[in-house]
Write a protein that holds these residues in place. Sequence first.
Motif, mmCIF file in Angstrom:
data_model
loop_
_atom_site.group_PDB
_atom_site.id
_atom_site.type_symbol
_atom_site.label_atom_id
_atom_site.label_comp_id
_atom_site.label_asym_id
_atom_site.label_seq_id
_atom_site.Cartn_x
_atom_site.Cartn_y
_atom_site.Cartn_z
ATOM 1 N N ALA A 665 7.230 24.656 38.118
ATOM 2 C CA ALA A 665 6.141 23.786 38.566
ATOM 3 C C ALA A 665 5.686 24.155 39.973
ATOM 4 C CB ALA A 665 6.584 22.325 38.520
ATOM 5 N N GLY A 666 6.648 24.443 40.854
ATOM 6 C CA GLY A 666 6.295 24.835 42.213
ATOM 7 C C GLY A 666 5.622 26.186 42.286
ATOM 8 N N ALA A 667 5.882 27.033 41.287
ATOM 9 C CA ALA A 667 5.275 28.365 41.283
ATOM 10 C C ALA A 667 3.822 28.334 40.843
ATOM 11 C CB ALA A 667 6.073 29.298 40.371
ATOM 12 N N VAL A 668 3.485 27.448 39.919
ATOM 13 C CA VAL A 668 2.129 27.454 39.349
ATOM 14 C C VAL A 668 1.293 26.259 39.785
ATOM 15 C CG1 VAL A 668 2.910 28.755 37.340
ATOM 16 C CG2 VAL A 668 2.852 26.259 37.222
ATOM 17 N N GLY A 669 1.901 25.250 40.415
ATOM 18 C CA GLY A 669 1.145 24.055 40.796
ATOM 19 C C GLY A 669 1.907 23.231 41.805
ATOM 20 N N CYS A 670 1.845 21.898 41.627
ATOM 21 C CA CYS A 670 2.591 20.960 42.474
ATOM 22 C C CYS A 670 2.180 21.063 43.940
ATOM 23 C CB CYS A 670 4.090 21.187 42.336
ATOM 24 S SG CYS A 670 5.086 19.720 42.682
ATOM 25 N N SER A 671 0.938 21.498 44.189
ATOM 26 C CA SER A 671 0.478 21.693 45.559
ATOM 27 C C SER A 671 -0.841 20.962 45.774
ATOM 28 C CB SER A 671 0.305 23.187 45.841
ATOM 29 O OG SER A 671 -0.005 23.414 47.205
ATOM 30 N N THR A 672 -1.228 20.856 47.014
ATOM 31 C CA THR A 672 -2.496 20.191 47.330
ATOM 32 C C THR A 672 -3.154 20.858 48.528
ATOM 33 O OG1 THR A 672 -3.542 18.062 47.906
ATOM 34 C CG2 THR A 672 -1.383 18.503 48.851
ATOM 35 N N GLY A 673 -4.475 20.829 48.518
ATOM 36 C CA GLY A 673 -5.224 21.177 49.709
ATOM 37 C C GLY A 673 -5.435 19.941 50.561
ATOM 38 N N PHE A 674 -6.104 20.105 51.709
ATOM 39 C CA PHE A 674 -6.377 18.987 52.608
ATOM 40 C C PHE A 674 -7.846 19.015 52.982
ATOM 41 C CE2 PHE A 674 -2.391 17.084 53.143
ATOM 42 C CZ PHE A 674 -2.478 16.060 54.074
ATOM 43 N N THR A 675 -8.456 17.840 53.028
ATOM 44 C CA THR A 675 -9.839 17.699 53.463
ATOM 45 C C THR A 675 -9.938 16.511 54.401
ATOM 46 O OG1 THR A 675 -10.646 18.579 51.350
ATOM 47 C CG2 THR A 675 -12.236 17.407 52.744
ATOM 48 N N GLU A 676 -10.293 16.776 55.630
ATOM 49 C CA GLU A 676 -10.449 15.741 56.648
ATOM 50 C C GLU A 676 -9.244 14.816 56.693
ATOM 51 O OE1 GLU A 676 -14.203 13.822 56.211
ATOM 52 O OE2 GLU A 676 -15.346 15.617 56.734
ATOM 53 N N ASN A 677 -8.077 15.412 56.831
ATOM 54 C CA ASN A 677 -6.813 14.713 57.068
ATOM 55 C C ASN A 677 -6.279 13.946 55.860
ATOM 56 O OD1 ASN A 677 -8.332 14.986 59.738
ATOM 57 N ND2 ASN A 677 -6.279 14.486 60.468
ATOM 58 N N VAL A 678 -6.810 14.219 54.683
ATOM 59 C CA VAL A 678 -6.356 13.531 53.474
ATOM 60 C C VAL A 678 -6.061 14.569 52.399
ATOM 61 C CG1 VAL A 678 -6.937 11.869 51.668
ATOM 62 C CG2 VAL A 678 -7.689 11.464 54.019
ATOM 63 N N ALA A 679 -4.939 14.396 51.697
ATOM 64 C CA ALA A 679 -4.585 15.300 50.611
ATOM 65 C C ALA A 679 -5.626 15.217 49.500
ATOM 66 C CB ALA A 679 -3.205 14.959 50.071
ATOM 67 N N ASP A 680 -5.969 16.363 48.931
ATOM 68 C CA ASP A 680 -6.997 16.408 47.892
ATOM 69 C C ASP A 680 -6.513 15.830 46.571
ATOM 70 O OD1 ASP A 680 -8.668 17.688 49.701
ATOM 71 O OD2 ASP A 680 -8.114 19.695 49.011
ATOM 72 N N VAL A 681 -5.245 16.006 46.248
ATOM 73 C CA VAL A 681 -4.718 15.592 44.940
ATOM 74 C C VAL A 681 -4.557 14.076 44.894
ATOM 75 C CG1 VAL A 681 -2.681 15.681 43.454
ATOM 76 C CG2 VAL A 681 -3.595 17.778 44.450
ATOM 77 N N ARG A 682 -4.983 13.480 43.779
ATOM 78 C CA ARG A 682 -4.880 12.035 43.597
ATOM 79 C C ARG A 682 -4.078 11.644 42.359
ATOM 80 N NH1 ARG A 682 -6.844 12.435 47.904
ATOM 81 N NH2 ARG A 682 -8.577 11.292 48.835
ATOM 82 N N ALA A 683 -3.964 12.538 41.384
ATOM 83 C CA ALA A 683 -3.337 12.185 40.115
ATOM 84 C C ALA A 683 -2.432 13.318 39.652
ATOM 85 C CB ALA A 683 -4.395 11.897 39.051
ATOM 86 N N ILE A 684 -1.461 12.970 38.823
ATOM 87 C CA ILE A 684 -0.538 13.976 38.303
ATOM 88 C C ILE A 684 -1.288 15.050 37.530
ATOM 89 C CG2 ILE A 684 1.286 14.315 36.570
ATOM 90 C CD1 ILE A 684 2.618 11.822 37.560
ATOM 91 N N SER A 685 -2.371 14.648 36.849
ATOM 92 C CA SER A 685 -3.134 15.609 36.050
ATOM 93 C C SER A 685 -3.756 16.708 36.907
ATOM 94 C CB SER A 685 -4.234 14.886 35.270
ATOM 95 O OG SER A 685 -5.118 14.208 36.159
ATOM 96 N N GLU A 686 -3.869 16.476 38.222
ATOM 97 C CA GLU A 686 -4.465 17.462 39.115
ATOM 98 C C GLU A 686 -3.440 18.449 39.679
ATOM 99 O OE1 GLU A 686 -6.705 15.468 42.157
ATOM 100 O OE2 GLU A 686 -7.383 13.910 40.776
ATOM 101 N N LEU A 687 -2.166 18.262 39.355
ATOM 102 C CA LEU A 687 -1.120 19.100 39.934
ATOM 103 C C LEU A 687 -0.896 20.397 39.167
ATOM 104 C CD1 LEU A 687 1.627 16.502 40.935
ATOM 105 C CD2 LEU A 687 0.084 17.755 42.431
ATOM 106 N N ARG A 688 -1.522 20.549 38.035
ATOM 107 C CA ARG A 688 -1.376 21.746 37.201
ATOM 108 C C ARG A 688 0.094 22.008 36.868
ATOM 109 N NH1 ARG A 688 -4.788 26.423 40.093
ATOM 110 N NH2 ARG A 688 -3.290 25.942 41.733
ATOM 111 N N LEU A 689 0.796 20.943 36.517
ATOM 112 C CA LEU A 689 2.194 21.070 36.148
ATOM 113 C C LEU A 689 2.313 21.652 34.745
ATOM 114 C CD1 LEU A 689 3.553 17.630 37.416
ATOM 115 C CD2 LEU A 689 3.586 19.821 38.606
ATOM 116 N N PRO A 690 3.379 22.388 34.467
ATOM 117 C CA PRO A 690 3.576 22.896 33.112
ATOM 118 C C PRO A 690 3.807 21.760 32.138
ATOM 119 C CG PRO A 690 5.518 23.302 34.479
ATOM 120 C CD PRO A 690 4.444 22.813 35.394
ATOM 121 N N THR A 691 3.244 21.868 30.948
ATOM 122 C CA THR A 691 3.417 20.872 29.895
ATOM 123 C C THR A 691 4.488 21.356 28.917
ATOM 124 O OG1 THR A 691 1.742 21.861 28.463
ATOM 125 C CG2 THR A 691 0.981 20.272 30.116
#
Length: 746
Positions: A665-691
């Motif tokens: 999961a850490g290799a392919v996703g589980c990360s976030t960018g930042f925009t104006e001091n706030v993390a971009d990711v809001r939901a688990i579906s946005e983490l690109r976790l392996p299914t």
Amino acid sequence: MAVNLSARTRLDRRTLLVGGGVGVGLVVAWAAWPRTWLPNLTAAPGESLFGAWIKIGTDGHVSVAVPQCEEGQGVYTALPQIVADALGADWKMVGVEPAPLNPLYANQLAAEELFEAALGKMPASLRRSFVRRSGLMLTGASTSIRNFEGELRQAGAAARALLCKAAAKRWGVDWESCGTFNGLVYQGSHKLGFGALAAEAAEQDLPGEVPQRAGDGPRLHGQPLPRLDAPSKVDGSANYAADIRLPDMVFASIRQGPVGETGLVKVDRAAADRIPGMLAVVTTDDWVAAVANNWWAADRAIDAMRPRFRTPEEVVNSDTIEQALSAAFDGAGKRMAEAGDLASQFRGAEVVAAEYRVGLALHAPLEPMTATAVHRDGRLTLWLPTQAPGLARAAAARAAGIAETSVILHPTMAGGSFGAKLETDAAAQAALLAMRIGRPVQLTWSRGEDFRRDRFRPAAAGRMTARLNPQKQLSGWLAKIAAPAAGRELAARLLHGHAVPGLGLTLGGGDPGAVEGAVPAYAIPHFAIDHHPAAIGVPSGYWRSGAHSYTCFFTESFLDELAHVAGQDALSFRMAMLGQQPRLARCLQTAAQLGGWQGGQPGSGQGIACHSFRGSHIAVLAEAQLTSDRRVKVERLVAAVDCGEVVNPDLVMQQIEGGLLFGLAGAVGCSTGFTENVADVRAISELRLPTLADCPDITVELIRSSAEPGGASELAVPPVAPAIANALQAATGVRFRRLPLLSDAE
């Protein structure tokens, strides 16, 4: 602190309040137990206390106090298993309960691992004294077995000796001729159950030397015993923090400001009042909480209020994070480790260089931050999942403005953590809400809030330089690592109120935690590791395996590149430098044999990586490819593991398999960018976790070892990403030097 008691093999709902002194029941042979602090474990009617760890009931049940947070890793099984084996107990009669707050349960090893930046320069004796005196009960850094096995084995042996003495007194025989097995004390034709002897045994005196159990039939140690926490989790009877229900309880959701120096400016209270079930709004300088008769209404009210916070002076975006990492390399850096004479090796030589980067990583456990609190009659009571109960209690007391002795903490099992529940924010917030509202309140962060205000695994960069001598052997190695001083930040934040002069909590200089795992396990005659502290503007915390998650990626990816430059097989290249690391070498050979290693040839899609830490060793072979729609498809993971002597092989297998998937999961996703001091990711579906559909075929081989137990819960995480990256290079001919993989190509 309150504890949940178990009558037999399962957790039940009873709770007892524990004060600062000795609880109900007999404290046995106190002269032979540690005298600095009294045990405050309490006994229910019909139970007898055996020191700080064990209670035995008249019905024969054995209850073991566990000071570690059960977050899925199996600590509620492994630690009781150690006691049961030393005691000769019947596993069907063994139960577990959270240990009360007491310096007796301080985790010395976890404190030294997690807070090395603060404690590392202290003399060992002073460090031990500080950890014990501060009562640092901690779960983390794969230390549960390593720290407590000796104490638990001694506690089981002591209780066994007392039971044998009680039985011998009845039978008129030498107690040393008695044995224990399956919950019975026996001698010749005599047999008595633990329950029949417990009260008498608690009154016996311990012998001068307590012998360990030996030769009493089949042993529990090393057996794949069933988990004690599994049945209640399967049938839904296990209580998590979100299951707590109290009379007149209300529910709260919270919104905190962006990272950086900020403050609450405005909320639309009228909009919140229009939400059915809404009861109150609580504000501080840093956050706003909505309180309602159900959590869904509270969370809708938070959105309706559209809280506005002051814009921080320092703007943090994904670009500024990258720039901060690059700028950190402009400084001199702090040398953290070295050997040989690297300067002479590099002087005038042709070198190989590469730069690697990793992005911010989220913890993203299934259970978000949560805590329940009630303030009555001057006493604050908390229910929460926590890896640091003493620190959480202290944070709640500070927030409520009361003494720590007026705070009772009920630790619950955690629905995952990966390091997130070392943090104490939710405990402090729930405490303040309970004081303000005057009713029991259950605070739960929304999923988006859990992501926005995570203490991230920091972004980091590694500039790697190496020299191959004329024989194509690796003779020089330089790793320059740009990363925040996350260890110092963690210590400064969590040890609030515990720091004393000389602890070294200043944020300047190098941080050993930021480069942990960067020293190669290989025999490289000349090497150096430099830390370049980077101020990325994002709060960082402890993430499963810590800095090893990126230092292993840097090291094992670069080694693969060097093998290609040297024209050698990646496995052979590594093996030639592991003459002094036979356990790691065996892991490498075993993984290669099990995985059918083909040399990592172009088109093979195979990559290999290995790592040693926490006293354990692992090698991972990955088979991966890029799909037509440019996704990473990992088809197979093969791991060979040597983690020393194993208490319960099933638990180790679970942790290794889970760690492999966490590393994926850490290799392919589980990360976030930042925009104006706030993390971009809001939901688990946005983490690109392996299914489940993405889950690779997994093979794990546990190598038998008689070495001291090493850590297992984090072991599999670090080598997965470099093994996959190396496999992709073999499959595509392209070297991916950034995590998450493909993030540099988007």
